[in-house]
Scaffold this active site. Sequence first.
Site, PDB file in Angstrom:
ATOM      1  N   LEU A   8       0.831  -1.209   0.000  1.00 49.55           N
ATOM      2  CA  LEU A   8       0.000   0.000   0.000  1.00 49.55           C
ATOM      3  C   LEU A   8       0.861   1.252   0.000  1.00 49.55           C
ATOM      4  CD1 LEU A   8      -2.470  -1.336   2.741  1.00 49.55           C
ATOM      5  CD2 LEU A   8      -2.786  -1.423   0.247  1.00 49.55           C
ATOM      6  N   GLY A   9       1.965   1.199  -0.754  1.00 46.86           N
ATOM      7  CA  GLY A   9       2.860   2.359  -0.832  1.00 46.86           C
ATOM      8  C   GLY A   9       2.369   3.343  -1.875  1.00 46.86           C
ATOM      9  N   MET A  11       2.337   3.361  -5.070  1.00 46.61           N
ATOM     10  CA  MET A  11       1.546   2.826  -6.195  1.00 46.61           C
ATOM     11  C   MET A  11       0.337   2.013  -5.727  1.00 46.61           C
ATOM     12  SD  MET A  11       3.022   3.903  -8.956  1.00 46.61           S
ATOM     13  CE  MET A  11       2.578   2.827 -10.306  1.00 46.61           C
ATOM     14  N   GLY A  12       0.556   1.185  -4.703  1.00 43.03           N
ATOM     15  CA  GLY A  12      -0.534   0.316  -4.244  1.00 43.03           C
ATOM     16  C   GLY A  12      -1.736   1.096  -3.754  1.00 43.03           C
ATOM     17  N   GLY A 119       2.986   5.345 -15.340  1.00 44.42           N
ATOM     18  CA  GLY A 119       2.201   6.537 -14.981  1.00 44.42           C
ATOM     19  C   GLY A 119       2.710   7.104 -13.670  1.00 44.42           C
ATOM     20  N   LYS A 169       7.189  -3.625 -20.232  1.00 45.40           N
ATOM     21  CA  LYS A 169       7.459  -2.538 -19.259  1.00 45.40           C
ATOM     22  C   LYS A 169       8.961  -2.298 -19.111  1.00 45.40           C
ATOM     23  CE  LYS A 169       6.570   0.684 -16.248  1.00 45.40           C
ATOM     24  NZ  LYS A 169       7.513   0.797 -15.220  1.00 45.40           N
ATOM     25  N   HIS A 172       9.892  -0.232 -21.970  1.00 43.51           N
ATOM     26  CA  HIS A 172       9.333   1.109 -21.698  1.00 43.51           C
ATOM     27  C   HIS A 172      10.300   1.908 -20.825  1.00 43.51           C
ATOM     28  CE1 HIS A 172       7.379   3.677 -18.670  1.00 43.51           C
ATOM     29  NE2 HIS A 172       6.456   3.976 -19.562  1.00 43.51           N
ATOM     30  N   ASN A 173      10.821   1.265 -19.798  1.00 48.85           N
ATOM     31  CA  ASN A 173      11.707   1.997 -18.890  1.00 48.85           C
ATOM     32  C   ASN A 173      13.032   2.349 -19.560  1.00 48.85           C
ATOM     33  OD1 ASN A 173       9.663   1.621 -17.053  1.00 48.85           O
ATOM     34  ND2 ASN A 173      11.040   1.183 -15.357  1.00 48.85           N
ATOM     35  N   GLU A 176      12.288   5.339 -21.345  1.00 50.48           N
ATOM     36  CA  GLU A 176      12.173   6.428 -20.356  1.00 50.48           C
ATOM     37  C   GLU A 176      13.568   6.999 -20.017  1.00 50.48           C
ATOM     38  OE1 GLU A 176       9.340   5.569 -17.023  1.00 50.48           O
ATOM     39  OE2 GLU A 176      11.164   5.630 -15.841  1.00 50.48           O
ATOM     40  N   TYR A 177      14.540   6.099 -19.789  1.00 49.36           N
ATOM     41  CA  TYR A 177      15.903   6.564 -19.466  1.00 49.36           C
ATOM     42  C   TYR A 177      16.448   7.432 -20.609  1.00 49.36           C
ATOM     43  CZ  TYR A 177      16.643   2.945 -15.764  1.00 49.36           C
ATOM     44  OH  TYR A 177      16.584   2.154 -14.649  1.00 49.36           O
TER      45      TYR A 177
HETATM   46  N1  LIG Z   1       6.970   4.649  -8.025  1.00 46.74           N
HETATM   47  C1  LIG Z   1       6.837   4.473  -9.344  1.00 46.74           C
HETATM   48  O1  LIG Z   1       6.939   5.396 -10.142  1.00 46.74           O
HETATM   49  C2  LIG Z   1       6.525   3.134  -9.909  1.00 46.74           C
HETATM   50  C3  LIG Z   1       6.752   1.983  -9.202  1.00 46.74           C
HETATM   51  N2  LIG Z   1       6.492   0.777  -9.799  1.00 46.74           N
HETATM   52  C4  LIG Z   1       6.749  -0.467  -9.095  1.00 46.74           C
HETATM   53  O2  LIG Z   1       5.661  -0.729  -8.196  1.00 46.74           O
HETATM   54  C5  LIG Z   1       6.141  -1.446  -7.053  1.00 46.74           C
HETATM   55  C6  LIG Z   1       5.817  -0.652  -5.784  1.00 46.74           C
HETATM   56  O3  LIG Z   1       6.428   0.623  -5.931  1.00 46.74           O
HETATM   57  P1  LIG Z   1       6.075   1.853  -4.966  1.00 46.74           P
HETATM   58  O4  LIG Z   1       4.649   1.839  -4.589  1.00 46.74           O
HETATM   59  O5  LIG Z   1       6.641   3.049  -5.637  1.00 46.74           O
HETATM   60  O6  LIG Z   1       6.956   1.480  -3.695  1.00 46.74           O
HETATM   61  P2  LIG Z   1       6.746   1.959  -2.175  1.00 46.74           P
HETATM   62  O7  LIG Z   1       8.056   1.742  -1.522  1.00 46.74           O
HETATM   63  O8  LIG Z   1       6.139   3.308  -2.138  1.00 46.74           O
HETATM   64  O9  LIG Z   1       5.671   0.929  -1.595  1.00 46.74           O
HETATM   65  C7  LIG Z   1       5.937  -0.435  -1.404  1.00 46.74           C
HETATM   66  C8  LIG Z   1       5.024  -0.909  -0.286  1.00 46.74           C
HETATM   67  O10 LIG Z   1       5.126  -2.325  -0.193  1.00 46.74           O
HETATM   68  C9  LIG Z   1       5.146  -2.669   1.201  1.00 46.74           C
HETATM   69  N3  LIG Z   1       5.751  -3.988   1.309  1.00 46.74           N
HETATM   70  C10 LIG Z   1       7.042  -4.341   1.161  1.00 46.74           C
HETATM   71  N4  LIG Z   1       7.182  -5.672   1.288  1.00 46.74           N
HETATM   72  C11 LIG Z   1       5.937  -6.170   1.527  1.00 46.74           C
HETATM   73  C12 LIG Z   1       5.426  -7.472   1.745  1.00 46.74           C
HETATM   74  N5  LIG Z   1       6.226  -8.552   1.723  1.00 46.74           N
HETATM   75  N6  LIG Z   1       4.102  -7.615   1.969  1.00 46.74           N
HETATM   76  C13 LIG Z   1       3.281  -6.531   1.985  1.00 46.74           C
HETATM   77  N7  LIG Z   1       3.715  -5.273   1.778  1.00 46.74           N
HETATM   78  C14 LIG Z   1       5.026  -5.096   1.550  1.00 46.74           C
HETATM   79  C15 LIG Z   1       5.929  -1.549   1.856  1.00 46.74           C
HETATM   80  O11 LIG Z   1       5.673  -1.473   3.244  1.00 46.74           O
HETATM   81  C16 LIG Z   1       5.406  -0.341   1.088  1.00 46.74           C
HETATM   82  O12 LIG Z   1       4.250   0.217   1.693  1.00 46.74           O
HETATM   83  C17 LIG Z   1       7.647  -1.642  -7.284  1.00 46.74           C
HETATM   84  O13 LIG Z   1       7.865  -2.868  -7.936  1.00 46.74           O
HETATM   85  C18 LIG Z   1       7.991  -0.495  -8.221  1.00 46.74           C
HETATM   86  O14 LIG Z   1       9.142  -0.735  -8.983  1.00 46.74           O
HETATM   87  C19 LIG Z   1       5.961   0.671 -11.050  1.00 46.74           C
HETATM   88  C20 LIG Z   1       5.702   1.790 -11.781  1.00 46.74           C
HETATM   89  C21 LIG Z   1       5.977   3.112 -11.286  1.00 46.74           C
HETATM   90  O1  LIG Z   2       8.816   2.218 -13.483  1.00 49.25           O
HETATM   91  C1  LIG Z   2       8.902   3.355 -13.128  1.00 49.25           C
HETATM   92  C2  LIG Z   2       8.446   4.474 -13.972  1.00 49.25           C
HETATM   93  O2  LIG Z   2       7.998   4.034 -15.213  1.00 49.25           O
HETATM   94  C3  LIG Z   2       9.493   3.623 -11.789  1.00 49.25           C
HETATM   95  O3  LIG Z   2       9.438   4.962 -11.416  1.00 49.25           O
HETATM   96  C4  LIG Z   2      10.909   3.107 -11.756  1.00 49.25           C
HETATM   97  O4  LIG Z   2      11.393   3.216 -10.435  1.00 49.25           O
HETATM   98  C5  LIG Z   2      11.780   3.869 -12.747  1.00 49.25           C
HETATM   99  O5  LIG Z   2      13.016   3.223 -12.907  1.00 49.25           O
HETATM  100  P1  LIG Z   2      14.336   3.724 -12.126  1.00 49.25           P
HETATM  101  O6  LIG Z   2      14.019   3.612 -10.643  1.00 49.25           O
HETATM  102  O7  LIG Z   2      15.416   2.797 -12.565  1.00 49.25           O
HETATM  103  O8  LIG Z   2      14.566   5.157 -12.535  1.00 49.25           O
END
Ligand SMILES: NC(=O)C1=CN([C@@H]2O[C@H](COP(=O)(O)OP(=O)(O)OC[C@H]3O[C@@H](n4cnc5c(N)ncnc54)[C@H](O)[C@@H]3O)[C@@H](O)[C@H]2O)C=CC1
Ligand SMILES: O=C(CO)[C@H](O)[C@H](O)COP(=O)(O)O
Length: 305
Positions: A8-9, A11-12, A119, A169, A172-173, A176-177
């Site tokens: 629930l970070g 993205m969640g 996004g 994806k 895509h990244n 993005e880079y």
């Molecule tokens: N932030 C971004 O721009 C993007 C992130 N992602 C991907 O989405 C995923 C989540 O990213 P964020 O939400 O940004 O990370 P975040 O660090 O904000 O949230 C991750 C959440 O997962 C929880 N967590 C960790 N291990 C856990 C477990 N075993 N069980 C339950 N909860 C657990 C953490 O407590 C935290 O609340 C990653 O794989 C990330 O690469 C994908 C697209 C964009």
């Molecule tokens: O997937 C994403 C955006 O599309 C995430 O923001 C990802 O963390 C980006 O890659 P990096 O952390 O290597 O900059």
Amino acid sequence: MELGVVGLGRMGRIVVDRCLDAGHDVVAFDIDATAREDAADAGATPADTLDALAAELGAEKRIWLMVPAGDPVDAALDELAPHLDSDDVVVDGGNSHFEDSTRRAEEHDFAYLDCGTSGGPAGAELGFSLMVGGPEWAYDDLVPVFDAVATGPDGHDRMGPAGAGHYVKMVHNGVEYALMQTYGEGFELLHEGRYDLDLEAVARTWNNGAVIRSWLLELCEEAFREEGSDLGTVADHVAGGSTGTWTVQEALEQEVPVPLVSQALSERFGSRSTGGDTGRFARRLANRLRYGFGRHEVARTGDDA
Ligand SMILES: NC(=O)C1=CN([C@@H]2O[C@H](COP(=O)(O)OP(=O)(O)OC[C@H]3O[C@@H](n4cnc5c(N)ncnc54)[C@H](O)[C@@H]3O)[C@@H](O)[C@H]2O)C=CC1
Ligand SMILES: O=C(CO)[C@H](O)[C@H](O)COP(=O)(O)O
């Protein structure tokens, strides 16, 4: 539809909120108790453990993982597996390596959808772009959830079998880079060049009708508006790098030249190996853009990073 959301970070929580807004029921779990409480305040049913989450869901379980890639995904799947059978579906919406996804799809009896999500937290209002791999029936079954989490029906599609979603994806990244690098180079030249330019004005003008307008360019405009034309204290230090590394590795394996992605990745590594802040503008802009779309922490001059 009833959906379990794990993680629930940044993205969640967006997955939770968009599903609730669309009228779905959400059962939410995170290892962080505060995140669980916040999701409950938003209208989700909180679960204290993964077992409790599985028990709360009805006969046909639909679960969305949004946890960091790697071990947390395997740990969650192993804990959920005893509660799931072949009628159930798990979506991994994180940035997992596509080969991990194909392995996980083979290892488990339940249907596994690897879902590349783009996004970033900044895209919450519009919805995400979702690139899904896995069995067709499972994708079709989850369409109401994908409609809610994505920008709408055109914001998601099935890319192919297991692994295809995360493969798309990953590439895509890589793109993005390279895009961040090329905008960075252009703005670096403008910053160092012959005229004393207001870079926010340049970005705004480009964003209105220019060939190179884009969301990343809108985020450049935002960065200059918020940090100033010289990017203020934004440091020459670009974090991240895993998905870009995988893109370059895959390109080498497929013998497909990707010089721009490769160079952009090298610039990131270079930003971390100088042992000091060399102040390269292109890298500083990439650092700030990662906050713009992903809410990744901005390294600042004077930080220990
Ligand atoms: N932030 C971004 O721009 C993007 C992130 N992602 C991907 O989405 C995923 C989540 O990213 P964020 O939400 O940004 O990370 P975040 O660090 O904000 O949230 C991750 C959440 O997962 C929880 N967590 C960790 N291990 C856990 C477990 N075993 N069980 C339950 N909860 C657990 C953490 O407590 C935290 O609340 C990653 O794989 C990330 O690469 C994908 C697209 C964009
Ligand atoms: O997937 C994403 C955006 O599309 C995430 O923001 C990802 O963390 C980006 O890659 P990096 O952390 O290597 O900059």
